[in-house]
Design an enzyme around this catalytic site. Structure first.
Site, PDB file in Angstrom:
ATOM      1  CG  HIS A   1     -72.598  34.356  19.269  1.00 45.42           C
ATOM      2  ND1 HIS A   1     -72.051  35.516  18.897  1.00 45.42           N
ATOM      3  CD2 HIS A   1     -71.735  33.299  18.917  1.00 45.42           C
ATOM      4  CE1 HIS A   1     -70.949  35.229  18.336  1.00 45.42           C
ATOM      5  NE2 HIS A   1     -70.534  33.782  18.282  1.00 45.42           N
TER       6      HIS A   1
ATOM      7  CB  SER B   1     -68.263  33.892  15.946  1.00 45.91           C
ATOM      8  OG  SER B   1     -67.912  33.737  17.377  1.00 45.91           O
TER       9      SER B   1
ATOM     10  CG  ASP C   1     -73.571  38.212  20.178  1.00 43.18           C
ATOM     11  OD1 ASP C   1     -72.743  37.984  20.950  1.00 43.18           O
ATOM     12  OD2 ASP C   1     -73.670  37.803  19.026  1.00 43.18           O
TER      13      ASP C   1
END
Length: 400
Positions: free
Chosen positions: A338, A206, A308
């Site tokens: 995600h 991330s 995502d």
């Protein structure tokens, strides 16, 4: 004691609350940045139930969550968000040991905390420099200690996680310079740590993937430390996603949304996410997707789920790398939201995803080892042919 599953549920609940965020406000500590609203996605687009696009392997956890109350992303939610992020840390293993070490920070900045696993003077192991996630605004390297233990054991490597400074209190380039200080330090102290300087990879998830990509670019530009691989796990690479670049409403609906993304990038950049004109543009090197020249970067592994928020920007970054002649491996997981591999780690798709990036690391480390052996063998052969009184035990690169 709260179970790991309940901690995960709490973390998902907090982040999923952004799915119904009605507006966005920039954090008050980043100056006079103008709030950025997401433009509507151009119609027509399919009217789809976001849950139906989530792979069945991942649905149960999302479906078990109650509908969250509306929440706006402002500086006021930072303490709550940071507390929720801390809840995802796992208990440590008995071994290998993890040591905390403070190293000199960038000029005029505080020391940088590192968590080091698997170091052994006199060894010659590969190494991974890791960056935690948390949207630039949350998370801690301490929370990744268990992951680094597993990484070090699986690859017989040194794993180092950087506790870089968070935004908005420390905007760009603070975190980049913290991370670069860590890279320089591990390279300079390779003998003490037992690191093979030719086998250093960077990895992040991330926002950590953002930091890994930005560091790879900075390392290329500064020319001081070679990186053999960048492992980018659903990285945030483009501040325009969800701001000046709209996304369909069924993409990025869960966990990390367009509103969260605008808040995170605005916090890091100290200016509105997605700015495209004049002095409002992001600083050079802060947004990987905006870097015009990607040639000469280390090979990349990029993985992301198809629902995502970062799916399109990650695929596009991979295409940009390929056009620049950078060896790139792309993994798009069908119906992955995600953090799917964190929240549903036992799902077959999560297992395959984790195996894929681990395999990429193994190949990068092995390829470098084989190359070193060929170089040493070539040097020995050349010395023998010239009848020199002895032969070189290591190549000049390894001796450096």
């Amino acid at each position: 004691m709260t179970s790991r599953r309940e901690l995960i549920r709490q973390g998902i609940g907090l982040m999923a609350a952004t799915a119904v965020t009605p507006s966005f406000a920039a954090p008050t500590v980043v100056g006079q940045a103008t709030p950025v609203a997401s433009p509507p996605y151009p119609k027509p687009y399919p009217k789809l139930d976001p849950m139906q696009l989530v792979n069945p392997q991942f649905r149960a956890l999302l479906q078990s969550m109650p509908d969250p109350p509306p929440m706006e992303w402002t500086a006021a939610i930072l303490p709550q968000f940071r507390e929720g992020a801390r809840g995802l840390a796992r208990p440590l293993l008995p071994a290998p040991a993890v040591a905390k070490r403070m190293i000199p920070g960038p000029k005029g900045a505080p020391e940088v905390p590192l968590y080091i696993t698997g170091a052994a003077a006199g060894a010659s192991r590969p190494a991974v420099l890791h960056f935690h996630g948390g949207g630039f605004i949350a998370g801690s390297a301490a929370d990744s200690r268990r992951d680094m233990q597993e990484l070090a054991a699986n690859h017989d490597c040194v794993a180092i996680s950087v506790d870089y400074r968070l935004a908005p209190e420390t905007p760009f380039p603070g975190s980049l310079e913290d991370n670069y200080a860590a890279l320089l330090w591990m390279y300079a102290n390779a003998a003490e740590l037992g690191i093979d300087r030719s086998r250093i990879a960077v990895k992040g998830e991330s926002a950590g993937g953002t930091h890994a990509a930005a560091l790879a670019i900075a390392a290329r530009d500064r020319g001081e430390v070679p990186i053999c691989l960048q492992v980018l796990i659903y990285p945030a690479l483009d501040d325009r996603t969800g701001s000046t670049t709209p996304v369909p409403p069924y993409i990025g609906h869960y966990i990390w949304t367009a509103a969260a993304n605008r808040f995170a990038w605005t916090s890091l950049l100290s200016k509105p996410a997605g700015s495209i004109a004049g002095s409002a543009q992001p600083p050079a090197g802060s947004v990987p997707a905006r870097v015009e020249n990607l040639a000469g970067l280390p090979p990349a592994w990029i993985g992301v789920g198809s629902v995502d928020l970062f799916a399109n920007e990650d695929l596009e970054y991979g295409r940009q790398l390929l056009r620049a002649g950078v060896s790139t491996e792309l993994h798009l997981v069908p119906g992955g939201f995600h953090g799917f591999d964190l929240f549903v780690p036992q799902a077959p798709l999560s297992v395959a995803f984790t195996e894929a990036w681990n395999a990429a690391l193994s190949r990068a480390f092995a390829a470098r080892t084989n190359r070193n052996r060929k170089e040493i063998s070539h040097e020995k052969d050349q010395c023998w042919r010239k009848r020199l009184p002895g032969w070189c035990h290591t190549s000049s690169r390894d001796r450096g």
